[in-house]
Design an enzyme around this catalytic site. Structure first.
Site, PDB file in Angstrom:
ATOM      1  N   ASP A  64       1.456  -1.162  11.887  1.00  0.00           N
ATOM      2  CA  ASP A  64       0.131  -1.621  11.456  1.00  0.00           C
ATOM      3  C   ASP A  64      -0.137  -3.082  11.841  1.00  0.00           C
ATOM      4  OD1 ASP A  64      -0.470   0.838  10.282  1.00  0.00           O
ATOM      5  OD2 ASP A  64       0.490   0.281   8.400  1.00  0.00           O
ATOM      6  N   ARG A 108      -7.911  -3.529   9.459  1.00  0.00           N
ATOM      7  CA  ARG A 108      -6.971  -4.451  10.109  1.00  0.00           C
ATOM      8  C   ARG A 108      -7.615  -5.135  11.325  1.00  0.00           C
ATOM      9  NH1 ARG A 108      -2.623  -3.588   6.792  1.00  0.00           N
ATOM     10  NH2 ARG A 108      -2.184  -1.400   6.308  1.00  0.00           N
ATOM     11  N   ARG A 135       2.806   5.950  -3.238  1.00  0.00           N
ATOM     12  CA  ARG A 135       3.951   6.768  -3.664  1.00  0.00           C
ATOM     13  C   ARG A 135       4.172   6.664  -5.171  1.00  0.00           C
ATOM     14  NH1 ARG A 135       4.357   5.576   1.558  1.00  0.00           N
ATOM     15  NH2 ARG A 135       5.558   6.856   3.002  1.00  0.00           N
ATOM     16  N   LYS A 154       0.831  -1.209   0.000  1.00  0.00           N
ATOM     17  CA  LYS A 154       0.000   0.000   0.000  1.00  0.00           C
ATOM     18  C   LYS A 154       0.869   1.265   0.000  1.00  0.00           C
ATOM     19  CE  LYS A 154      -3.057   0.625   3.519  1.00  0.00           C
ATOM     20  NZ  LYS A 154      -2.994   1.957   4.140  1.00  0.00           N
ATOM     21  N   SER A 155       1.890   1.278   0.832  1.00  0.00           N
ATOM     22  CA  SER A 155       2.744   2.478   0.927  1.00  0.00           C
ATOM     23  C   SER A 155       3.421   2.769  -0.409  1.00  0.00           C
ATOM     24  CB  SER A 155       3.832   2.267   1.984  1.00  0.00           C
ATOM     25  OG  SER A 155       3.258   2.158   3.256  1.00  0.00           O
ATOM     26  N   SER A 175       6.917   9.186  12.193  1.00  0.00           N
ATOM     27  CA  SER A 175       5.865   8.982  11.195  1.00  0.00           C
ATOM     28  C   SER A 175       6.413   9.172   9.789  1.00  0.00           C
ATOM     29  CB  SER A 175       4.722   9.971  11.443  1.00  0.00           C
ATOM     30  OG  SER A 175       3.892  10.024  10.306  1.00  0.00           O
TER      31      SER A 175
HETATM   32  C1  S3P Z   1       2.473   4.729   6.121  1.00  0.00           C
HETATM   33  C2  S3P Z   1       2.994   5.056   7.327  1.00  0.00           C
HETATM   34  C3  S3P Z   1       2.423   4.613   8.614  1.00  0.00           C
HETATM   35  C4  S3P Z   1       1.432   3.460   8.447  1.00  0.00           C
HETATM   36  C5  S3P Z   1       0.515   3.657   7.282  1.00  0.00           C
HETATM   37  C6  S3P Z   1       1.305   3.833   5.982  1.00  0.00           C
HETATM   38  C7  S3P Z   1       3.127   5.259   4.902  1.00  0.00           C
HETATM   39  O1  S3P Z   1       1.800   5.709   9.235  1.00  0.00           O
HETATM   40  O2  S3P Z   1       0.665   3.285   9.621  1.00  0.00           O
HETATM   41  O3  S3P Z   1      -0.367   2.545   7.144  1.00  0.00           O
HETATM   42  O4  S3P Z   1       2.850   4.751   3.795  1.00  0.00           O
HETATM   43  O5  S3P Z   1       3.923   6.207   5.014  1.00  0.00           O
HETATM   44  P1  S3P Z   1       2.663   6.785  10.076  1.00  0.00           P
HETATM   45  O6  S3P Z   1       3.770   7.208   9.209  1.00  0.00           O
HETATM   46  O7  S3P Z   1       1.746   7.914  10.371  1.00  0.00           O
HETATM   47  O8  S3P Z   1       3.105   6.046  11.305  1.00  0.00           O
END
Ligand code: S3P
Length: 440
Positions: free
Chosen positions: A320, A395, A31, A26-27, A167
């Site tokens: 997560d 989740r 991006r 997902k991340s 974060s």
């Molecule tokens: C993410 C960062 C995390 C994570 C989220 C995806 C990202 O959050 O919990 O599901 O893609 O950068 P935080 O960066 O706020 O901890």
């Protein structure tokens, strides 16, 4: 694919077996779309997660002027200069989409309004808006939450800042805004968090400097005024989604599964390290690198687990995964204590509260504090026989469906619809491996 609406019930399963894949990370998917939209020219993404959160980011990128189409299994993104969207950009449940695009829009110099669903409207946005305001962004927001409006055409100045919360979303928003700022933006992260933005910005031709801070953290610097060059992105399997299947196999007697092509970036792999410490038989096979990210096939066999203490410093690498770790802990022999997890209170739901309430309903001995959770496992299947309130959190929904696969009596979840935000094929994947999840 099953439309995941309404209630689902997980029943006790036999061994889980087979070879499978996890949906795209997902991340990296968010991006890929955002960076592709910022790059002048054509970028291609394969393996994109086609979950609701990511599709909202695709819609957001179209709203700021990118041309995005799906051709077979690939997504083609034609990016360039961003334009002010005609209406508010709606991110649904997606904190990552909202926070990253706010930063990128500020850097691109456009004005825009950002909004989300009820859950996203209750999550903190001040952590992104405060540094952006220091850079010169004019942003309005109700008590630091969505809807947020930013004004076009402000000249941004680079900042030097230290993250007060580990974060990756905040770090990424600052770096993306920094692309449009005058001077060198420098972010100090005392505790390392996922680095996909840094890795992917480099792949899109941005020069970054990354330096150790002499302790456990690092400084990330980039010079403003750099434009992204188009690039091709191959999205690996999501280790956060794979963790549900991995835990299911670890706790279900006789199981033996392989999840192919999963991202094993060490800043995302904390749950696998923790499960191994608990005694899980998990190996990363066929390790390789693709598009600047390490990946492997994850081989998991049923194992007897023992409770452990999970240190606070590991939290960012498995932020997560605590709900599914708590399910594993409920099957372990002895106590598992998860420390330094206050961030879980501001995720898609208050995950400490949701996990505690669900485990109590399933007959598990559990206790929590503001920033910790303790699960006392009995080394055997908990009673189950409960209806879990998922709090509209994907989740939480998936975690309790996994618990239902081993509990003495079925576990029902009140609402499966949110699973589609991150893992649209979850039920099918579990069924193919031998799981027994049924609808109404
Ligand atoms: C993410 C960062 C995390 C994570 C989220 C995806 C990202 O959050 O919990 O599901 O893609 O950068 P935080 O960066 O706020 O901890």
């Amino acid at each position: 694919m099953t439309a995941l609406l309404g209630k689902l019930t997980a029943n006790e399963t036999g061994p889980l077996r087979g070879v499978t894949t996890a949906p795209g990370d997902k991340s990296i998917s968010h991006r890929g779309l955002i960076f592709g939209a910022l790059a002048e020219g054509v970028s291609e993404i394969s393996g994109l997660l086609e979950g609701e959160d990511v599709l909202r980011t695709a819609a957001a990128m179209r709203a700021v002027g990118a041309d995005i189409e799906r051709q077979g299994g690939r997504w083609i993104v034609r990016g360039g200069r961003w334009v002010t969207p005609e209406r508010a950009i709606y991110f649904g449940n997606s904190g990552t989409g909202a926070r990253l695009v706010i930063g990128a829009a500020a850097g691109a110099g456009i004005g825009a309004t950002f909004d989300g669903d009820q859950s996203l409207r209750s999550r903190p946005m001040g952590r992104v808006l405060e540094p952006l305001r220091l850079m010169g962004v004019e942003a309005s927001a109700n008590d630091g939450s969505l809807p947020v409006e930013i004004q076009a055409g402000r000249e941004l100045l680079a900042i030097n800042c230290k993250l007060s919360t580990p974060s990756a979303q905040v770090k990424s928003a600052i770096l993306l805004a920094g692309l449009g700022a005058k001077g060198t933006t420098r972010v100090h992260e005392p505790v390392l968090c996922r680095d996909h933005t840094e890795r992917m910005l480099s792949a899109f031709g941005v020069q970054l400097e990354i330096a150790a801070d002499g302790e456990d953290g690092r400084f990330i610097s980039l010079e403003g005024g750099q434009r992204l060059k188009p690039s091709n992105v191959m999205v690996p399997g999501d280790p956060s989604s794979a963790a549900f299947i991995a835990v299911a196999a670890v706790i279900t007697p006789g199981s033996d599964i392989t999840i192919k092509n999963v991202l094993i970036n060490p800043l995302r792999a904390g749950v696998y390290e923790t499960l191994r410490e608990m005694g899980a038989d998990i190996t990363f096979d066929n390790k390789r690198e693709e598009c600047g990210e390490p990946i492997a096939d994850i081989h998991v066999r049923h194992s007897v687990l023992r409770g452990v203490d999970v240190p606070a410093v590991r939290a960012p690498s498995m932020i997560d995964e605590y709900p599914i770790l708590a399910i594993a802990a409920s099957m372990a022999i002895g106590e598992t204590k998860m420390l330094g997890i206050e961030e879980l209170r501001v995720k898609e739901s208050d995950r400490i509260a949701a996990v505690e309430a669900g485990l109590v309903a399933c007959g598990v001995d559990v206790e929590s504090g503001e920033d910790w959770l303790r699960v006392r496992g009995q080394g055997k299947a908990p009673p189950g026989s409960a209806v879990i309130k998922t709090q509209h959190d994907h989740r939480i929904a998936m975690s309790f469906l996994i618990l239902g696969g081993v509990a003495q009596k079925p576990v029902e979840i009140d609402d499966a619809s949110m699973i589609a935000t991150s893992y649209p094929g979850f039920v099918e994947t579990m069924s193919a491996l031998g799981g027994k999840i049924t609808g109404d």
